[in-house]
Design an enzyme around this catalytic site. Structure first.
Site, short mmCIF file in Angstrom:
data_model
loop_
_atom_site.label_atom_id
_atom_site.label_comp_id
_atom_site.label_asym_id
_atom_site.label_seq_id
_atom_site.Cartn_x
_atom_site.Cartn_y
_atom_site.Cartn_z
N ASP A 159 0.65 -1.30 0.28
CA ASP A 159 -0.41 -0.27 -0.24
C ASP A 159 0.77 1.37 -0.38
O ASP A 159 0.68 2.32 -0.99
CB ASP A 159 -0.95 -0.09 1.45
CG ASP A 159 -1.66 -1.92 1.57
OD1 ASP A 159 -2.71 -1.80 0.89
OD2 ASP A 159 -1.24 -1.86 2.55
N HIS A 187 -4.81 -4.13 6.34
CA HIS A 187 -4.61 -3.91 4.70
C HIS A 187 -6.06 -3.87 3.78
O HIS A 187 -6.28 -5.06 4.29
CB HIS A 187 -3.55 -4.79 4.84
CG HIS A 187 -3.15 -5.47 2.76
ND1 HIS A 187 -2.66 -4.19 2.35
CD2 HIS A 187 -3.56 -6.09 2.40
CE1 HIS A 187 -3.15 -4.77 0.59
NE2 HIS A 187 -3.33 -6.18 1.63
P1 NAI Z 1 -2.12 -18.07 -4.12
O1 NAI Z 1 -3.24 -18.88 -4.85
O2 NAI Z 1 -1.31 -18.30 -5.69
O3 NAI Z 1 -1.17 -18.87 -3.26
C1 NAI Z 1 -1.31 -19.36 -2.57
C2 NAI Z 1 -0.86 -20.71 -1.93
O4 NAI Z 1 -0.70 -20.83 -0.13
C3 NAI Z 1 -1.12 -21.57 -3.00
O5 NAI Z 1 -0.08 -22.04 -3.23
C4 NAI Z 1 -1.92 -22.79 -1.80
O6 NAI Z 1 -1.74 -23.50 -1.65
C5 NAI Z 1 -1.04 -21.84 0.21
N1 NAI Z 1 -1.37 -22.46 1.34
C6 NAI Z 1 -3.22 -22.00 1.71
N2 NAI Z 1 -2.57 -23.38 2.69
C7 NAI Z 1 -1.80 -22.83 3.35
C8 NAI Z 1 -1.35 -23.55 4.70
N3 NAI Z 1 -2.07 -23.67 5.09
N4 NAI Z 1 0.22 -23.62 4.51
C9 NAI Z 1 1.11 -23.80 3.77
N5 NAI Z 1 0.34 -23.67 2.32
C10 NAI Z 1 -1.01 -22.66 1.72
O7 NAI Z 1 -1.99 -17.18 -4.03
P2 NAI Z 1 -0.86 -15.43 -3.87
O8 NAI Z 1 -1.37 -14.55 -5.08
O9 NAI Z 1 -0.08 -16.05 -4.11
O10 NAI Z 1 -1.25 -14.79 -2.80
C11 NAI Z 1 -1.04 -14.98 -1.23
C12 NAI Z 1 -2.28 -14.27 -0.37
O11 NAI Z 1 -0.97 -13.11 -0.39
C13 NAI Z 1 -3.23 -13.62 -0.67
O12 NAI Z 1 -3.64 -14.19 0.77
C14 NAI Z 1 -3.22 -12.86 -1.04
O13 NAI Z 1 -4.73 -11.90 -0.52
C15 NAI Z 1 -2.52 -11.86 -0.49
N6 NAI Z 1 -2.01 -10.86 -1.03
C16 NAI Z 1 -1.42 -9.87 0.28
C17 NAI Z 1 -0.98 -8.19 -0.34
C18 NAI Z 1 -0.55 -7.86 0.88
O14 NAI Z 1 -0.34 -6.46 0.50
N7 NAI Z 1 -0.97 -7.93 2.62
C19 NAI Z 1 -0.84 -8.57 -1.86
C20 NAI Z 1 -1.45 -9.41 -2.49
C21 NAI Z 1 -2.08 -10.59 -2.18
#
Ligand code: NAI
Length: 335
Positions: A159, A187
């Site tokens: 952000d 966030h």
């Molecule tokens: P993604 O769906 O591509 O990857 C998430 C991964 O986490 C998947 O491979 C899944 O198998 C794994 N996963 C789920 N539960 C798990 C567990 N208990 N232990 C280990 N691994 C587990 O999603 P992406 O695009 O990588 O985003 C990840 C997170 O980041 C989302 O929650 C998204 O909303 C968040 N995010 C946060 C931002 C921020 O600024 N704070 C910015 C962009 C995304």
């Protein structure tokens, strides 16, 4: 050579994981003198993807990459960890209520907090990236009573960086010349990007905006109608334009957060969500974004800023949302 630093990345087989791993292994996060060991934690459906990333890491021949290990067990994955990047989370599915979402994430971040408490290194530093990031960090911290509170953080650097990018265009400055910007609160769409103390090449940004936009009122309108909502809703804008969520920028912000936490903030403050000590009226214990400096490897809230009524109202609204989330996870028995 320095001893390798162990970094545990959850959700390492996901999109942000894929964008993070190679930059960490290249030295972008901890510098060119620090070898890294990467512990990749995934659940069953993400393991093959993490394995594939590990093969590509090998094929990248990063001199700093000491070791890569893949885990499906949190206790093993966090054993000896110096850094925990909590990226894996449960996304909100169609028709999912907030309570279901919080419960699902409590089931992830609670046990991970327990595993961090049990086996992480004494200098463990945690950043929750997976959403709802602030409350996920709160849950993890609540399950790690032996780890100092100031080691639990959530990412609002994306952000912050988004706000820098927007401001740089608005005042025709380079992002590197802007200082004193703050993201307050959650966030989420309630976050408050605050430019009251921002400067561009030493010149106050509010004045520069007024000069460019034709007066203080026009500058205020731009802030409330364009800048603040655009920064807060930038994630949705990215999804609309590219058809998928912010990934590389999220990974880059995660790198910035950890790099500055360890290495310091010589160019003035940045933004990070940390466990509140009550500063600026944010209730103690909430994980909320503040203006922060990194001093000797710890985040410190920048004190003594005068917060006007407008800012106070915006911060209070975001903090109210955080309190609401805390109440919800409390009543679900997740704290
Ligand atoms: P993604 O769906 O591509 O990857 C998430 C991964 O986490 C998947 O491979 C899944 O198998 C794994 N996963 C789920 N539960 C798990 C567990 N208990 N232990 C280990 N691994 C587990 O999603 P992406 O695009 O990588 O985003 C990840 C997170 O980041 C989302 O929650 C998204 O909303 C968040 N995010 C946060 C931002 C921020 O600024 N704070 C910015 C962009 C995304």
């Amino acid at each position: 050579a320095n001893r390798p630093v162990t970094i545990t990345i959850t959700g390492a087989g996901g999109q942000i994981g894929y964008a993070l791993l190679f930059r960490i292994a290249s030295g972008a996060m901890l510098g060119p003198e620090t070898p890294v060991r990467l512990n990749l934690l995934e659940i069953a459906q993400g393991l093959r993807s993490a394995e594939g990333a590990a093969l590509e890491l090998q094929d990248s021949a990063f001199p700093l990459l000491a070791h890569v290990e893949i885990y499906d067990d949190a206790t093993a994955a966090f054993d000896g960890a110096n850094h925990a990047l909590l990226v894996g989370a449960r996304p909100r599915g169609p028709g999912m209520e907030r309570g279901d979402l919080l419960t699902a994430n409590g089931g992830i971040f609670g046990p991970q907090g327990t595993a961090i408490n049990a086996g992480a290194a004494d200098d463990i530093r945690v950043v929750a990236v997976g959403n709802p990031a602030n409350t996920n960090a709160l849950i993890a911290a609540a399950h790690a009573p032996d780890v100092p509170r100031d080691r639990f953080t959530a990412l609002t650097r994306l952000d912050h960086n988004r706000a820098l990018g927007q401001l740089a265009v608005a005042v025709d400055a380079s992002v590197g010349d802007i200082r004193g910007l703050t993201i307050w609160g959650n966030h989420s769409a309630t976050q408050f990007p605050d430019i009251a103390y921002a400067t561009a090449a030493g010149e106050p940004v509010p004045e520069r905006l007024a000069a460019r936009l034709g007066g203080a009122d026009a500058a205020t309108r731009w802030l409330t109608d364009e800048f603040i909502p655009r920064v807060a809703k930038r994630g949705a804008e990215i999804i609309e334009v590219k058809g998928s969520s912010s990934v590389a920028s999220a990974a880059s912000a995660t790198i910035d957060h950890v790099r500055d936490w360890v290495g310091g903030t010589p160019d003035g403050w940045t933004s990070a969500a940390i466990v509140s000590d009550g500063s600026y009226g944010v209730p103690e214990g909430l994980v909320s974004s503040f203006p922060v400096e990194s001093v000797d490897g710890s985040w410190r809230v920048v004190q003594g800023l005068d917060v006007d009524d407008f800012a106070r109202g915006r911060i209070a609204a975001s903090v109210a949302e955080l309190e609401d989330e805390r109440e919800a996870v409390r009543s679900l028995g997740l704290l």
